[in-house]
Design a protein around this motif. Structure first.
Motif, PDB file in Angstrom:
ATOM      1  N   GLY B 131       8.982 -11.957   7.090  1.00 59.74           N
ATOM      2  CA  GLY B 131       8.719 -12.215   5.707  1.00 59.74           C
ATOM      3  C   GLY B 131       7.245 -11.782   4.957  1.00 59.74           C
ATOM      4  O   GLY B 131       6.494 -11.349   6.214  1.00 59.74           O
ATOM      5  N   TYR B 132       6.711 -12.114   4.107  1.00 58.95           N
ATOM      6  CA  TYR B 132       5.639 -11.343   3.938  1.00 58.95           C
ATOM      7  C   TYR B 132       4.524 -11.979   4.934  1.00 58.95           C
ATOM      8  O   TYR B 132       3.004 -11.442   5.664  1.00 58.95           O
ATOM      9  N   PRO B 133       4.358 -13.704   5.356  1.00 60.89           N
ATOM     10  CA  PRO B 133       3.464 -14.431   5.343  1.00 60.89           C
ATOM     11  C   PRO B 133       3.067 -13.418   7.016  1.00 60.89           C
ATOM     12  O   PRO B 133       1.962 -14.274   7.423  1.00 60.89           O
ATOM     13  N   GLN B 134       4.705 -13.647   7.548  1.00 62.62           N
ATOM     14  CA  GLN B 134       4.111 -13.674   8.939  1.00 62.62           C
ATOM     15  C   GLN B 134       3.423 -11.649   9.593  1.00 62.62           C
ATOM     16  O   GLN B 134       3.004 -11.728   9.757  1.00 62.62           O
ATOM     17  N   LEU B 135       3.712 -11.077   7.819  1.00 65.81           N
ATOM     18  CA  LEU B 135       3.992  -9.909   8.311  1.00 65.81           C
ATOM     19  C   LEU B 135       1.852  -9.497   8.248  1.00 65.81           C
ATOM     20  O   LEU B 135       1.245  -8.649   8.476  1.00 65.81           O
ATOM     21  N   LEU B 136       1.256 -10.355   6.472  1.00 67.28           N
ATOM     22  CA  LEU B 136      -0.410 -11.038   6.948  1.00 67.28           C
ATOM     23  C   LEU B 136      -0.797 -11.102   8.131  1.00 67.28           C
ATOM     24  O   LEU B 136      -1.706 -11.149   8.937  1.00 67.28           O
ATOM     25  N   LYS B 137      -0.356 -12.041   8.599  1.00 71.52           N
ATOM     26  CA  LYS B 137      -0.690 -13.080  10.064  1.00 71.52           C
ATOM     27  C   LYS B 137      -1.232 -11.905  10.673  1.00 71.52           C
ATOM     28  O   LYS B 137      -1.993 -11.215  11.596  1.00 71.52           O
ATOM     29  N   GLU B 141      -4.486 -10.053  11.936  1.00 76.25           N
ATOM     30  CA  GLU B 141      -5.169 -10.554  14.149  1.00 76.25           C
ATOM     31  C   GLU B 141      -4.668  -8.452  14.367  1.00 76.25           C
ATOM     32  O   GLU B 141      -6.117  -8.326  15.225  1.00 76.25           O
ATOM     33  N   MET B 142      -4.811  -8.266  14.014  1.00 77.87           N
ATOM     34  CA  MET B 142      -4.625  -6.774  14.020  1.00 77.87           C
ATOM     35  C   MET B 142      -5.563  -5.523  13.807  1.00 77.87           C
ATOM     36  O   MET B 142      -6.600  -4.869  14.500  1.00 77.87           O
ATOM     37  N   PHE B 143      -6.462  -6.144  12.706  1.00 78.56           N
ATOM     38  CA  PHE B 143      -7.620  -5.553  12.125  1.00 78.56           C
ATOM     39  C   PHE B 143      -8.684  -6.222  12.032  1.00 78.56           C
ATOM     40  O   PHE B 143      -9.644  -6.156  11.676  1.00 78.56           O
ATOM     41  N   LYS B 144      -8.567  -7.490  12.427  1.00 77.88           N
ATOM     42  CA  LYS B 144      -9.955  -9.134  12.501  1.00 77.88           C
ATOM     43  C   LYS B 144     -10.295  -8.672  11.620  1.00 77.88           C
ATOM     44  O   LYS B 144     -11.391  -8.258  10.867  1.00 77.88           O
ATOM     45  N   PHE B 145      -9.488  -9.068  10.123  1.00 81.87           N
ATOM     46  CA  PHE B 145     -10.497  -9.405   9.195  1.00 81.87           C
ATOM     47  C   PHE B 145      -8.990 -11.079   8.683  1.00 81.87           C
ATOM     48  O   PHE B 145      -7.950 -11.298   8.820  1.00 81.87           O
ATOM     49  N   ARG B 146      -9.706 -11.386   7.367  1.00 86.10           N
ATOM     50  CA  ARG B 146      -9.172 -12.606   7.080  1.00 86.10           C
ATOM     51  C   ARG B 146      -9.007 -11.863   5.211  1.00 86.10           C
ATOM     52  O   ARG B 146      -9.632 -11.570   4.748  1.00 86.10           O
ATOM     53  N   TYR B 147      -7.786 -12.141   5.208  1.00 84.59           N
ATOM     54  CA  TYR B 147      -7.046 -12.173   3.780  1.00 84.59           C
ATOM     55  C   TYR B 147      -6.775 -13.280   2.608  1.00 84.59           C
ATOM     56  O   TYR B 147      -5.999 -13.914   3.499  1.00 84.59           O
ATOM     57  N   ILE B 148      -7.914 -12.965   1.691  1.00 86.54           N
ATOM     58  CA  ILE B 148      -7.927 -14.704   1.369  1.00 86.54           C
ATOM     59  C   ILE B 148      -7.795 -14.145   0.284  1.00 86.54           C
ATOM     60  O   ILE B 148      -8.657 -13.260  -0.382  1.00 86.54           O
ATOM     61  N   ASN B 149      -7.687 -15.314  -1.305  1.00 85.01           N
ATOM     62  CA  ASN B 149      -7.746 -15.105  -2.103  1.00 85.01           C
ATOM     63  C   ASN B 149      -8.765 -14.641  -2.900  1.00 85.01           C
ATOM     64  O   ASN B 149      -9.495 -14.777  -2.744  1.00 85.01           O
ATOM     65  N   GLY B 150      -8.862 -13.538  -4.161  1.00 80.89           N
ATOM     66  CA  GLY B 150     -10.081 -13.101  -4.119  1.00 80.89           C
ATOM     67  C   GLY B 150     -11.309 -12.377  -3.625  1.00 80.89           C
ATOM     68  O   GLY B 150     -12.413 -11.801  -3.654  1.00 80.89           O
ATOM     69  N   SER B 151     -10.348 -12.007  -2.377  1.00 80.76           N
ATOM     70  CA  SER B 151     -11.669 -10.900  -1.170  1.00 80.76           C
ATOM     71  C   SER B 151     -11.528  -9.637  -2.130  1.00 80.76           C
ATOM     72  O   SER B 151      -9.892  -9.364  -2.628  1.00 80.76           O
ATOM     73  N   ASP B 152     -11.500  -8.944  -1.073  1.00 86.14           N
ATOM     74  CA  ASP B 152     -12.234  -7.557  -1.421  1.00 86.14           C
ATOM     75  C   ASP B 152     -10.722  -6.867  -0.995  1.00 86.14           C
ATOM     76  O   ASP B 152     -10.359  -5.585  -0.735  1.00 86.14           O
ATOM     77  N   PHE B 153      -9.817  -7.485  -0.335  1.00 83.88           N
ATOM     78  CA  PHE B 153      -8.491  -6.350   0.909  1.00 83.88           C
ATOM     79  C   PHE B 153      -7.616  -6.615  -0.059  1.00 83.88           C
ATOM     80  O   PHE B 153      -7.453  -8.148  -0.600  1.00 83.88           O
ATOM     81  N   VAL B 154      -6.504  -5.540  -0.535  1.00 85.66           N
ATOM     82  CA  VAL B 154      -5.657  -5.582  -0.648  1.00 85.66           C
ATOM     83  C   VAL B 154      -5.004  -4.705  -0.408  1.00 85.66           C
ATOM     84  O   VAL B 154      -5.091  -3.213   0.560  1.00 85.66           O
ATOM     85  N   ALA B 155      -3.160  -4.955   0.201  1.00 83.96           N
ATOM     86  CA  ALA B 155      -2.320  -4.122   0.765  1.00 83.96           C
ATOM     87  C   ALA B 155      -1.858  -3.256   0.022  1.00 83.96           C
ATOM     88  O   ALA B 155      -1.055  -4.190  -0.946  1.00 83.96           O
ATOM     89  N   THR B 156      -1.695  -2.492   0.111  1.00 83.35           N
ATOM     90  CA  THR B 156      -0.744  -1.492  -0.590  1.00 83.35           C
ATOM     91  C   THR B 156       0.279  -0.738   0.224  1.00 83.35           C
ATOM     92  O   THR B 156      -0.025  -0.211   1.365  1.00 83.35           O
ATOM     93  N   TYR B 157       1.192  -0.214  -0.198  1.00 82.39           N
ATOM     94  CA  TYR B 157       2.184   0.731   0.958  1.00 82.39           C
ATOM     95  C   TYR B 157       2.640   1.929   0.447  1.00 82.39           C
ATOM     96  O   TYR B 157       3.084   1.940  -1.000  1.00 82.39           O
ATOM     97  N   GLU B 158       3.530   2.774   0.555  1.00 85.87           N
ATOM     98  CA  GLU B 158       3.693   3.950   0.130  1.00 85.87           C
ATOM     99  C   GLU B 158       5.830   3.610   0.720  1.00 85.87           C
ATOM    100  O   GLU B 158       6.209   3.564   1.691  1.00 85.87           O
TER     101      GLU B 158
END
Lengths: 574, 201
Positions: B131-137, B141-158
């Protein structure tokens, strides 16, 4: 012995079940022979060429069930060329002519043509049960005939057969009036299945207890089938691919919960490992679990499943379970009696289990009596420990993937380890050896394996003495099969009379020569000594040349039927 | 599942012929018939070539050195070994092939993941996650960042059509099947997409 009327004797013999016992009974006197013969309903013929079907029908006039075995065991491993033999047609034809009231036919390693299945289905109005194991030569058309014409069919059990699939119409050949099915196993079929026909068949079979599906049966059909047949004792899941969030999956969970009687689970031929938890609820009831065709189940999902299986008596698994997984089995399955660990990738030559897994099992599963274990390596110390922990082995088959690998720690041969096994396991009936082995192991086997009936040898021994120890010591030996070992004529000819006390002997890539085989055949007319001469490797010249020609494959067996008439060109009967 | 190590059995199938007949056949003694662990053809010393094992094995019991020197013919598959029923072999082989092709098929499992500012792209197998939570986690871990609400990161896909979509809108399985590439963007470039949403994660 003439005190009792025949009917009383017959009634008493009814209580004598096993073939061995009935054979003994029949040898007491002529009267007992006669009565036993006409009252015996189940006949077992371990080698279809040992006797002719007419003679069987004549002797056992009350015959209802027959078990026949055809090709030698090593045919399983491609050591016997196709067309060698083992045809069932002559048997069916002879029984039909003699008006045998055949109800059950069980075949192993035989060639079964569609023609013979059609003849079978038309010749025996009371026919109820067909079990085919490791057979070949038929297509789904033959199955269609069985489905259509065996009006009283209760059991159709196809195990690991090579079936040519002409699509799924055979299932629709069961007439609408057919409601007698108790057992249906078509897991080995490769083609599409008529799914609606399957569902209707299950719906009208209230006595269905055993159902094993092929890969072509998807999850939604499985779910509907389980709703219809919650009384199942034995379930083989076909395809188990799904979306865990789907409606189908939820329905399946509900359906499985109703199957409180399932004791045996197998299949998962196509599987996405997530959400096997649907089956956790029935795991505590399972006595038999076969996941040996499910490489998609491994690691955590497999362990989680096994942790629920407290009552397991029989487990067939792939080696991806690993030594750690076997430790879980050892601590969970205290009632385990039979374990088979198969290699998940036989071509690569690497197995994921070692001697540690086997030792763990022996410590935890005190009731273990049968094992088939494919592993990467073994040690004498481990085998000695296993022998001490489990003295009850009846079948012990060890296969180290590297066939001449020594003790992984000491680099010594594994003679002492196997010696410990045969010494401790007084009831051992079947043994398969592997690893680096010298004549010493055969000395031990001859000395201690008093109950041994079947022995499989590969790449072992140093000299004729090895085979001689076995022939001299193992009084109850029935089947001996040897490949790639340095045993020659001196061993072969040491005790020729012994072979009439045995069912068969197979020797391939050994040191026996054509001269030796000819000599044996001459002295023992009650044996068929067959040479398999593939690719015209040999010449049947005669004279002194015979002793220079090593025989690549020799198969001999005792027989009352004389030389068989259906042997192909490449098989010489000496 | 070991397909890379497939030795093309038909070509290398070793039939242990009559002992002493040809150079490729060996007398069946244990020291010679060792299909030892060194199965890879790369292990063969090109200079030594296909030495007959009969030559390399000495009469003494120095088995270890025999194993070291034993020639390639002994490394090939032995007919009928390990003793696995041919039905089972065929089934497992087909299953292995199927798994291999499934893993390779387009729109399937392995997708490239790029993160703005990261020097290397990564690849992940979407089928491994449930599921999405596992992917996010995993991404965190892979890129050493934290995806928190309101943060600058956005995940997109093609997706299969080549459009760039926001991760999280569609059910997981649909996403896992149609995602071809993942991109984690940072900063104002992505803000237009989020418009107050949480990115569905």
């Amino acid at each position: 012995m003439n005190y009792f009327p025949d009917e009383v004797l017959e009634h008493i013999f009814d209580f004598v079940g096993s073939h061995k016992d009935r054979n003994s009974v029949s040898q007491v006197c002529k009267l007992w022979y006669r009565i036993e013969s006409y009252s015996r309903q189940k006949v077992f013929v371990g080698n279809c060429y040992a006797i002719g079907p007419e003679r069987v029908a004549e002797r056992f006039s009350g015959l209802k069930s027959i078990t026949l075995k055809g090709k030698p065991h090593f045919a399983d491993f491609n050591l016997v060329p196709p067309d060698w033999g083992g045809f069932v047609y002559p048997w069916i034809e002879a029984f039909a002519r003699s008006r045998v009231g055949l109800e059950e036919l069980r075949l192993k390693r035989m060639v079964v043509s569609d023609e013979s299945l059609e003849l079978l289905s038309r010749s025996f109005p009371n026919f109820k049960s067909l079990v085919l194991v490791s057979c070949e030569g038929f297509t789904t058309d033959g199955l269609a005939a069985v489905a259509a014409y065996c009006r009283q069919l209760k059991e159709l059990d196809l195990q690991e057969n090579d079936v040519e699939d002409h699509r799924g119409h055979w299932l629709s050949c069961f007439p609408e009036s057919s409601t007698s099915l108790v057992s249906l196993n078509f897991a080995c079929l490769k083609g599409d299945i008529n799914l609606p026909a399957l569902e209707r068949l299950v719906a009208r079979s209230p006595n269905l207890k055993s159902l094993r599906l092929s890969r072509a049966v998807p999850l939604d059909v499985l779910q509907r089938i389980l709703i219809r047949a919650p009384q199942l004792l034995d379930l083989g899941v076909g395809s188990y691919l799904h979306d865990p969030d789907s409606e189908n999956y939820n329905k399946l969970v509900t359906a499985i919960q109703k199957c409180k009687s399932v004791r045996s689970l197998s299949g998962f031929l196509d599987v996405a490992p997530h959400c096997l938890s649907a089956f956790h609820i029935i795991c505590p009831n399972l006595t038999s679990l076969n996941l040996s065709y499910a490489p998609g189940i491994y690691d955590n999902e497999l362990i989680k499943l096994l942790r629920h299986c407290h009552k397991l008596q029989r487990l067939w698994i792939l080696d991806c379970i690993g030594d750690k997984g076997l430790e879980v089995v050892a601590s969970t399955c205290k009632d385990l009696e039979e374990l088979r660990v198969f290699p998940s990738d036989p071509y690569v030559g690497q197995a994921a289990v070692t001697e540690e897994g086997l030792v763990a099992i022996s410590r935890g599963c005190q009731k273990l009596n049968s094992i088939l274990y494919f592993c990467q390596q073994m040690t004498n110390a481990a085998l000695i420990t296993v022998a001490k922990n489990c003295p009850n082995f009846v079948r012990f088959r060890l296969c180290i993937l590297d066939p001449t690998k020594p003790d992984a720690v000491t680099q010594q041969p594994l003679d002492e380890g196997f010696g410990a096994i045969v010494q401790a396991c007084k009831d051992l009936k079947r043994l398969s050896l592997s690893g680096l082995l010298t004549d010493q192991v055969f000395l031990y086997i001859g000395m201690y394996a008093e109950q041994l009936e079947m022995l499989s040898i590969a790449f072992a021994g140093d000299s004729d003495k090895g085979m001689q120890y076995v022939l001299k010591g193992c009084k109850k030996l029935r089947k001996l099969e040897i490949r790639d070992s340095p045993f020659g004529n001196a061993a072969l000819l040491m005790d020729v009379a012994k072979y009439e006390t045995m069912r068969s002997l197979w020797m391939s890539s050994c040191e026996v020569t054509l001269g030796g085989c000819k000599a044996l055949a001459k002295r023992m007319p009650g044996l068929n000594v067959e040479i398999i001469n593939e690719n015209d490797q040999m010449e049947f010249v005669g004279g002194c040349d015979d002793d220079r020609q090593k025989v690549e494959k020799m198969y001999l067996y005792r027989t009352l039927a004389g030389q068989r008439r259906d042997a192909p060109e490449f098989v010489w009967t000496l | 599942m070991g397909c890379e190590k497939d030795l093309n059995l038909e070509a290398t199938e070793l039939r242990l012929g009559l002992p002493g007949s040809t150079a490729s056949a060996e007398p069946p003694t244990p020291s010679n018939i060792s299909s030892n662990n060194k199965r890879q053809l790369a292990d063969i010393n090109p200079d030594s070539g296909f030495r007959s094992a009969a030559v390399s094995s000495s009469s003494s019991g120095d088995k270890k050195s025999d194993l070291d020197q034993s020639a390639p013919p002994a490394k090939a598959q032995v007919v009928g070994w390990p003793p696995v029923r041919s039905f089972r072999r065929n089934v497992l082989q087909q299953q292995a092939k199927k798994t291999a092709t499934e893993t390779e098929s387009a729109g399937g499992n392995y997708v490239k993941v790029s993160m703005d500012g990261a020097p290397y792209l990564r690849k992940i197998d979407l089928k491994v996650y449930s599921g999405y939570p596992q992917l996010l986690k995993a991404l965190e871990e892979m890129f050493k960042f934290r995806y928190i609400n309101g943060s600058d990161f956005v995940a997109t896909y093609e997706d299969k059509d080549g459009d760039w979509m926001l991760v999280g809108d569609v059910p997981w399985t649909m996403f896992a099947n149609c995602c071809k590439r993942l991109r984690i963007t940072k900063g104002s470039d992505a803000r237009g997409l989020t418009s107050g949403g949480t990115g569905g994660l």
